[in-house]
Write a protein that holds these residues in place. Structure first.
Motif, PDB file in Angstrom:
ATOM      1  N   GLY A  38      34.323 -20.227 -98.880  1.00 17.59           N
ATOM      2  CA  GLY A  38      34.730 -19.868-100.229  1.00 17.59           C
ATOM      3  C   GLY A  38      35.828 -18.817-100.240  1.00 17.59           C
ATOM      4  O   GLY A  38      36.718 -18.814 -99.388  1.00 17.59           O
ATOM      5  N   ASN A  39      35.728 -17.877-101.166  1.00 17.00           N
ATOM      6  CA  ASN A  39      36.774 -16.875-101.373  1.00 17.00           C
ATOM      7  C   ASN A  39      36.319 -15.510-100.878  1.00 17.00           C
ATOM      8  O   ASN A  39      35.388 -14.919-101.431  1.00 17.00           O
ATOM      9  CB  ASN A  39      37.149 -16.791-102.855  1.00 17.00           C
ATOM     10  N   VAL A  40      36.961 -15.036 -99.831  1.00 16.85           N
ATOM     11  CA  VAL A  40      36.642 -13.732 -99.235  1.00 16.85           C
ATOM     12  C   VAL A  40      37.946 -12.950 -99.116  1.00 16.85           C
ATOM     13  O   VAL A  40      38.964 -13.475 -98.655  1.00 16.85           O
ATOM     14  CB  VAL A  40      35.990 -13.899 -97.848  1.00 16.85           C
ATOM     15  N   ASN A  70      29.500 -17.666-104.767  1.00 17.34           N
ATOM     16  CA  ASN A  70      29.361 -18.909-103.997  1.00 17.34           C
ATOM     17  C   ASN A  70      30.177 -18.870-102.709  1.00 17.34           C
ATOM     18  O   ASN A  70      30.728 -19.887-102.281  1.00 17.34           O
ATOM     19  CB  ASN A  70      29.781 -20.114-104.849  1.00 17.34           C
ATOM     20  N   SER A  71      30.264 -17.694-102.098  1.00 14.16           N
ATOM     21  CA  SER A  71      31.039 -17.528-100.869  1.00 14.16           C
ATOM     22  C   SER A  71      30.209 -16.758 -99.848  1.00 14.16           C
ATOM     23  O   SER A  71      29.208 -16.113-100.190  1.00 14.16           O
ATOM     24  CB  SER A  71      32.352 -16.792-101.157  1.00 14.16           C
ATOM     25  N   SER A  87      26.864 -13.947-101.212  1.00 13.07           N
ATOM     26  CA  SER A  87      27.699 -14.100-102.405  1.00 13.07           C
ATOM     27  C   SER A  87      27.739 -12.815-103.214  1.00 13.07           C
ATOM     28  O   SER A  87      26.762 -12.075-103.296  1.00 13.07           O
ATOM     29  CB  SER A  87      27.139 -15.250-103.248  1.00 13.07           C
ATOM     30  N   ASN A  88      28.899 -12.526-103.829  1.00 12.64           N
ATOM     31  CA  ASN A  88      29.085 -11.343-104.674  1.00 12.64           C
ATOM     32  C   ASN A  88      28.710 -10.058-103.948  1.00 12.64           C
ATOM     33  O   ASN A  88      27.867  -9.285-104.405  1.00 12.64           O
ATOM     34  CB  ASN A  88      28.264 -11.466-105.964  1.00 12.64           C
ATOM     35  N   GLU A 210      18.053 -16.154-108.872  1.00  7.85           N
ATOM     36  CA  GLU A 210      19.435 -16.524-109.132  1.00  7.85           C
ATOM     37  C   GLU A 210      19.514 -17.473-110.344  1.00  7.85           C
ATOM     38  O   GLU A 210      20.430 -17.363-111.149  1.00  7.85           O
ATOM     39  CB  GLU A 210      20.039 -17.191-107.906  1.00  7.85           C
ATOM     40  N   LYS A 211      18.550 -18.390-110.431  1.00  8.20           N
ATOM     41  CA  LYS A 211      18.551 -19.331-111.559  1.00  8.20           C
ATOM     42  C   LYS A 211      18.335 -18.589-112.877  1.00  8.20           C
ATOM     43  O   LYS A 211      18.993 -18.872-113.875  1.00  8.20           O
ATOM     44  CB  LYS A 211      17.443 -20.374-111.351  1.00  8.20           C
TER      45      LYS A 211
END
Length: 592
Positions: A38-40, A70-71, A87-88, A210-211
């Motif tokens: 993902g995005n890092v 989501n990373s 994530s986050n 998380e949900k």
């Protein structure tokens, strides 16, 4: 032209190793990024910029790591110890060095928000120090494996899987031994450790939490600097001014555009305010919403030019594009049960620039790894003779998160306004079996399809060129079916160090000539990039790399000043005699 393109690419490749793998020899101890999903992003010690992280990038004291939603990322140290960032997550490397007196390794981190999973492959010797600070507590590690999490309100949680962790807050230190967990709330001392019943149960509780967070929506978002910003009150803007020349045939116009992009929490908006002139007077002024996005776990909306819309695993629609027109994609979803995806034409398209194509997908997940769907895509043109329609059904089974096997069927129901009552329409159908596999370690996707369809049916009928071919009256007309066609599609997409991306797709069928598609992208910075696409339909033997069925598109972005970029786009096609025909677009972009 091709020779010049190859020379340009070789020049980029020659400087690539220096840009991608440069090292600072003055850093004694480093952590190496071994995995990215993902995005890092990384912020180096002497820099104010967050830059995309790359595999094999070295991190040292003073560097910061920010992992988006989501990373994931994994850091590895010289002793093979690893630190996995979820994530986050934002992690600051405060000290990664040797103690001046004992010469022992010292590793001090600060976890501002998010979750880390740390594994040390050896017992720490006397004098060695591993410490993870958070806004509310400090974990002094004597363990070899533990999980640590910081929530948005500063609450710190810790789970010790092996060894012992010393948990300190408000001048109170407790030992969290193997198989136990503890928590520190803001302004309070650590709670007494409680037993971890089983890791599997812990994972399930995490997913439920998380949900719950997704269902109620994020109330606050943490920025890379660690500051919290309310989605209701924080607007992020990115403005640019474009000036360029548009040339096609004998038509030459100058274009001046102001293209602001705004972000408000999960909402993104892009505007395009453009003025076209022929140097004598203003030809016309264009003001429009370039795109709009809303992205929530249960709701997604995209407005603007739609590209790469797929339906029925590509059998009905493959890379469908609204061309120069706008459309709307709407997603309503229960992540565990199913949902609906629709494609609608924009009501704001001009009369001379309008699409009438609609799509609908209903999908349901009866089992955890199985998804079934009903699909339909229709062109409801006001001219009945131009109406088209295809429906279908599909099913996909996920053996693992990275491997899916699918089957899909499509049936034509309207062709040129003629319905199923005509045997020619009834005979138009196709079936496909395939698999798609992701290989995270090399950041690649491989896919394979086997197809069987009637010779009057066109797989991927709604493709990237559908709207353009409709305007040019090049869509295939209705015909009788004489044979069934069998064939295969093989392709892959890969991304190397977030610098190079490459995609290839080969299609081969009986009774039909094969086709080859390729896409190459090279990105050496946010403002320095080159992309080259290649396409050839109806490949004949002996194979010729260039013929009248070949299309090249070259796009280059080059910074010519601190905040000014030059963008060159060249589209080249060939006539029957191999003579090239070019369309040029030259734009100057000012980043405000």
């Amino acid at each position: 032209m091709i020779k010049k393109i190859l020379i340009f690419i070789l020049i980029f490749f020659s400087i690539l190793p220096t840009l991608a793998f440069s090292q600072d020899s003055s850093k004694i101890r480093v952590a190496i990024i071994t995995y990215i999903k993902g995005n890092v992003y990384v912020k180096k010690l002497k820099s104010e910029l967050w830059i995309p992280a790359k595999v094999r990038m070295e991190l040292a004291s003073g560097d910061k790591v920010w992992v988006h939603q989501n990373s994931q990322a994994i850091l590895q140290f010289s002793d093979r110890s690893t630190l996995k960032l979820g994530s986050n997550t934002q992690l600051d490397i405060l000290n990664l060095d040797y103690d001046k007196d004992t010469k022992k390794e010292v590793s001090i981190f600060k976890l501002l928000i998010g979750k880390i999973w740390t594994t040390i492959d050896r017992l720490l010797s006397q004098g060695e120090r591993v410490e993870v600070q958070t806004p509310t507590a400090v974990a002094g590690v004597r363990g070899t494996e533990w999980i640590q999490e910081v929530l948005e309100d500063g609450t710190t949680k810790i789970w010790t899987l092996r060894g012992v962790v010393l948990f300190t807050a408000k001048d109170k230190t407790i030992e969290v031994k193997e198989g136990f967990k503890s928590i520190v709330k803001p302004g309070e001392s650590p709670e007494e450790p409680s037993k971890i019943t089983e890791i599997e149960k812990f994972d399930e509780e995490e997913k439920k939490e998380e949900k719950r967070e997704e269902d109620k929506g994020e109330k606050e978002r943490v920025t890379p600097s660690g500051a919290k910003s309310s989605q209701k009150g924080s607007i992020f803007a990115n403005n640019s001014l474009d000036y360029g020349i548009f040339k096609k045939g004998d038509l030459t116009l100058a274009k001046l555009s102001f293209t602001p992009e705004l972000a408000l929490g999960p909402i993104r908006l892009g505007l395009d305010l453009s003025l076209y002139t022929n140097a004598e007077d203003v030809s016309y002024i264009q003001a429009r919403v370039k795109y709009g996005e809303l992205n929530l776990p249960w709701l997604g909306v995209r407005y603007g030019n739609i590209d790469n819309f797929n339906l029925g695993y590509g059998l009905i629609a493959n890379r469908y594009s609204t061309y120069d027109m706008d459309g709307i994609v709407l997603r309503l979803e229960n992540p565990k049960k199913g949902g609906i995806i629709t494609l609608l034409p924009s009501p704001f398209n001009r009369d001379e620039n309008i699409t009438t194509t609609y799509a609908l997908r209903l999908f349901y997940r009866p089992l955890n790894k199985l998804e079934v769907g009903l699909n339909g895509m229709f062109d409801l043109d006001s001219d009945i003779s131009k109406r088209q329609g295809i429906v279908g059904i599909d099913a996909g089974y996920y053996f693992t998160r990275n491997l899916v096997v699918f089957a899909t069927f499509a049936q034509r129901v309207i062709h040129d306004g003629i319905s199923l009552e005509d045997s020619r329409v009834l005979s138009e159908n196709g079936f496909a079996l395939g698999l798609q596999m992701s290989v995270p370690i090399i950041n690649s996707v491989l896919y394979l399809q086997a197809l069987n369809y009637s010779d009057n049916f066109v797989p991927s009928y709604f493709n990237a060129y559908y709207e353009k071919n409709k305007i040019l009256n090049l869509l295939p007309s209705i015909e009788e079916s004489n044979n069934r066609i069998s064939g295969a599609i093989l392709g892959f997409d890969t991304n190397i160090l977030n610098i190079i991306s490459l995609g290839m797709r080969y299609e081969s069928y009986n009774f039909k000539m094969p086709a080859l598609y390729g896409q190459f992208n090279l990105k050496l910075g946010e403002r320095l990039a080159i992309s080259l696409s290649y396409e050839q339909d109806n490949i004949s033997l002996p194979f010729q790399f260039i013929n009248n069925n070949t299309i090249f598109v070259l796009n280059m972005v080059y910074p010519i000043a601190q905040n000014v970029d030059a963008i060159l786009t060249v589209e080249r096609t060939y006539d029957l005699y191999g003579n090239p025909k070019d369309v040029y677009y030259l734009t100057t972009k000012i980043n405000l």
